[in-house]
Design a protein around this motif. Structure first.
Motif, short mmCIF file in Angstrom:
data_model
loop_
_atom_site.label_atom_id
_atom_site.label_comp_id
_atom_site.label_asym_id
_atom_site.label_seq_id
_atom_site.Cartn_x
_atom_site.Cartn_y
_atom_site.Cartn_z
N PHE A 1 44.30 51.20 72.12
CA PHE A 1 45.29 51.83 71.25
C PHE A 1 45.09 51.27 69.84
CE2 PHE A 1 49.68 52.08 69.47
CZ PHE A 1 49.86 53.46 69.57
N ASP A 2 44.16 51.87 69.10
CA ASP A 2 43.85 51.35 67.77
C ASP A 2 44.37 52.32 66.71
OD1 ASP A 2 41.89 53.41 67.19
OD2 ASP A 2 40.53 52.33 68.51
N PHE A 3 44.25 51.91 65.47
CA PHE A 3 44.83 52.67 64.36
C PHE A 3 43.76 53.28 63.46
CE2 PHE A 3 48.04 49.80 65.88
CZ PHE A 3 49.21 50.53 65.79
N SER A 4 42.58 53.49 64.00
CA SER A 4 41.52 54.11 63.21
C SER A 4 41.76 55.61 63.13
CB SER A 4 40.16 53.84 63.85
OG SER A 4 40.12 54.37 65.17
N GLY A 5 41.42 56.20 62.02
CA GLY A 5 41.60 57.63 61.81
C GLY A 5 41.30 57.99 60.37
N ASP A 6 40.89 59.23 60.15
CA ASP A 6 40.53 59.64 58.80
C ASP A 6 41.61 60.51 58.14
OD1 ASP A 6 40.28 61.86 60.37
OD2 ASP A 6 38.19 62.28 59.87
N GLN A 7 42.81 60.56 58.75
CA GLN A 7 43.89 61.33 58.14
C GLN A 7 44.41 60.63 56.88
OE1 GLN A 7 44.04 60.76 61.65
NE2 GLN A 7 43.10 62.75 61.98
N ALA A 8 44.93 61.43 55.96
CA ALA A 8 45.42 60.89 54.69
C ALA A 8 46.77 60.20 54.83
CB ALA A 8 45.52 62.01 53.66
N HIS A 9 47.41 60.34 55.99
CA HIS A 9 48.75 59.78 56.20
C HIS A 9 48.84 59.39 57.68
CE1 HIS A 9 53.09 59.94 54.58
NE2 HIS A 9 53.11 59.24 55.69
N GLN A 10 49.57 58.31 57.96
CA GLN A 10 49.80 57.91 59.34
C GLN A 10 51.30 57.87 59.61
OE1 GLN A 10 47.78 54.36 60.65
NE2 GLN A 10 45.74 55.30 60.44
N ILE A 11 51.68 58.37 60.79
CA ILE A 11 53.07 58.32 61.26
C ILE A 11 53.09 57.48 62.53
CG2 ILE A 11 55.05 59.65 62.08
CD1 ILE A 11 53.90 62.07 60.56
N TRP A 12 53.90 56.43 62.53
CA TRP A 12 54.05 55.59 63.71
C TRP A 12 55.44 55.79 64.29
CZ3 TRP A 12 52.40 50.32 61.11
CH2 TRP A 12 51.08 50.43 60.65
N VAL A 13 55.52 55.94 65.60
CA VAL A 13 56.81 56.11 66.27
C VAL A 13 56.90 55.08 67.39
CG1 VAL A 13 58.36 57.67 67.49
CG2 VAL A 13 56.77 58.58 65.76
N ALA A 14 57.93 54.23 67.32
CA ALA A 14 58.14 53.19 68.32
C ALA A 14 59.47 53.41 69.01
CB ALA A 14 58.12 51.80 67.66
N GLY A 15 59.44 53.34 70.33
CA GLY A 15 60.67 53.43 71.11
C GLY A 15 60.93 52.12 71.81
N ALA B 1 53.89 72.32 69.49
CA ALA B 1 54.49 73.61 69.15
C ALA B 1 54.41 73.87 67.64
CB ALA B 1 55.94 73.66 69.62
N LYS B 2 54.39 72.82 66.84
CA LYS B 2 54.31 72.97 65.39
C LYS B 2 52.87 73.11 64.90
CE LYS B 2 58.59 70.56 64.17
NZ LYS B 2 59.13 71.66 63.33
N GLY B 3 51.91 72.95 65.81
CA GLY B 3 50.51 73.15 65.44
C GLY B 3 49.71 71.89 65.22
N LEU B 4 50.27 70.70 65.52
CA LEU B 4 49.51 69.46 65.36
C LEU B 4 48.42 69.40 66.44
CD1 LEU B 4 49.49 66.73 63.70
CD2 LEU B 4 50.62 65.73 65.69
N ALA B 5 47.19 69.16 66.04
CA ALA B 5 46.08 69.09 66.99
C ALA B 5 46.28 67.93 67.96
CB ALA B 5 44.76 68.92 66.23
N GLY B 6 45.93 68.16 69.21
CA GLY B 6 46.15 67.16 70.25
C GLY B 6 45.44 65.84 69.98
N GLU B 7 44.24 65.90 69.39
CA GLU B 7 43.49 64.66 69.14
C GLU B 7 44.10 63.82 68.04
OE1 GLU B 7 41.38 68.03 66.88
OE2 GLU B 7 42.27 67.70 68.88
N ARG B 8 45.09 64.34 67.32
CA ARG B 8 45.75 63.56 66.27
C ARG B 8 47.04 62.92 66.76
NH1 ARG B 8 45.81 67.89 61.56
NH2 ARG B 8 47.27 66.40 60.62
N PHE B 9 47.35 63.11 68.04
CA PHE B 9 48.52 62.46 68.64
C PHE B 9 48.01 61.34 69.54
CE2 PHE B 9 52.02 61.57 71.39
CZ PHE B 9 53.17 61.96 70.73
N HIS B 10 48.24 60.09 69.12
CA HIS B 10 47.73 58.92 69.85
C HIS B 10 48.91 58.26 70.57
CE1 HIS B 10 44.14 59.27 67.23
NE2 HIS B 10 45.03 59.53 66.29
N GLN B 11 48.79 58.11 71.87
CA GLN B 11 49.89 57.53 72.66
C GLN B 11 49.38 56.38 73.49
OE1 GLN B 11 52.01 60.38 75.03
NE2 GLN B 11 53.39 58.87 75.94
N GLU B 12 50.07 55.25 73.42
CA GLU B 12 49.72 54.11 74.25
C GLU B 12 50.18 54.36 75.68
OE1 GLU B 12 49.96 49.32 73.89
OE2 GLU B 12 51.84 50.36 74.16
#
Length: 336
Positions: A209-223, A320-331
């Motif tokens: 579960f790493d934080f590598s990515g070429d997106q211009a913005h990162q969103i982190w969600v912690a529960g 449903a909003k169109g975010l590509a599956g490979e851009r959703f990273h889940q531990e």
């Protein structure tokens, strides 16, 4: 694919080893039958979360014995003519490799090269959310780790190792921090049983579960206790001169003011926008709520760590909003 099995009495073998195997066919059939029953029971126990983790760990050792019994069953019952064919060679290689792994497991050798000795250096309680912060000082070499990885920690050899996410960035100073939530019978006892100076064994690091990515913005969600990998990443970002913009959403049902204050301070040093949501006050966080706070979410990648149901709901909402599956990273931090 296979020849029709012969019916009636089998021809007498003249080679001594083959004759011995032929005499053991009845025993091999019995071993295979009972090994199969043992496998079904052991697998059911391992997958039933009502059983404590140490029992789950012990069942894995039992499965290694079951595997060796099934290998003996197969070696004896496999037609002798197969051993000189491709089928026999493949079966022999697979059974030899599996037997080697089973013996290593029974001898406790798996992961030995990843183990390090340590001792407890600090203990900090966060009673509001029932989290115990355990700081360790390593006494033997550690290969380092990345934010988002976990390790197996043995506080008590009778209990055995338990997996915990590492909540500190690696600085090469021989120190690790784990934030442990009181979720089960064992973790609830740790505040009373652990003391500064206690010896500890750590095995790891593991996980991707790493934080590598070429997106211009990162969103982190912690529960809940899913905040731990993000704390490690915040510490790493605090030492970097620049990084892409990051929004961290921390949703908790048990807010601890001191705990949250430390996260706020760390987020400020890392130049990360922090959004804290208390479930009782703010309701459940969803994709719409995140998009309202992050207008350019379509150019972002999302990292989630927390309860599985929460993560699935977010994945469906963003899909449903169109975010590509490979851009959703889940531990996927579940051992069973």
């Amino acid at each position: 694919w296979l020849e029709r099995p012969q019916r009636g009495p089998r021809p007498e073998q003249t080679v001594e080893i083959f004759r011995f195997f032929q005499e053991q066919r009845g025993l091999a059939e019995t071993i295979g039958e009972w090994a199969f029953y043992a496998f079904v029971v052991a697998a059911a126990i391992a997958l039933t979360k009502r059983f404590p983790y140490r029992r789950f760990f012990q069942i894995h050792r039992v499965l290694a014995v079951v595997y060796l019994a099934l290998v003996a069953h197969s070696v004896i019952l496999l037609p002798f003519s197969y051993w000189g064919t491709a089928v026999g060679v493949v079966m022999g290689v697979l059974m030899a490799a599996g037997s080697y792994a089973a013996v290593k497991s029974l001898r406790g050798q798996i992961g030995r090269s990843h183990r390090a000795a340590a001792e407890i250096e600090t203990l900090v309680r966060h009673p509001g959310n029932q989290v115990l912060e355990v700081g360790l000082r390593l006494k033997s070499p550690w290969r380092g780790h990345d934010a988002g990885q976990f390790a197996f920690v043995t506080f008590d050899r009778r209990e055995g190792p338990h997996p915990f996410t590492i909540s500190s960035a690696w600085k090469g100073d021989g120190r690790l921090v784990f934030m442990i939530k009181a979720l089960g019978d064992y973790t609830k006892t740790l505040p009373e049983t652990l003391s500064v100076g206690n010896p500890v064994e750590v095995e790891g690091p593991y996980g991707r579960f790493d934080f590598s990515g070429d997106q211009a913005h990162q969103i982190w969600v912690a529960g809940g206790i899913g905040i731990t990998p993000f704390i490690a990443r915040l510490q790493g970002l605090a030492g970097e001169p620049s990084h892409p913009p990051v929004d961290l959403f921390y949703s908790t049902s048990a807010p601890d003011e001191n705990f949250i204050a430390s996260i706020r301070e760390l987020a400020e040093r890392a130049r990360v926008r922090l959004h804290v949501l208390a479930a009782d006050r703010d309701g459940r966080l969803d994709a719409d709520g995140i998009c309202r706070h992050v207008p350019d979410w379509q150019a972002a990648g999302l990292w989630f760590c927390g309860p599985a149901g929460f993560g699935q709901a977010l994945r469906r909402g963003f899909s449903a909003k169109g975010l590509a599956g490979e851009r959703f990273h889940q531990e996927l931090f579940e051992m069973r």
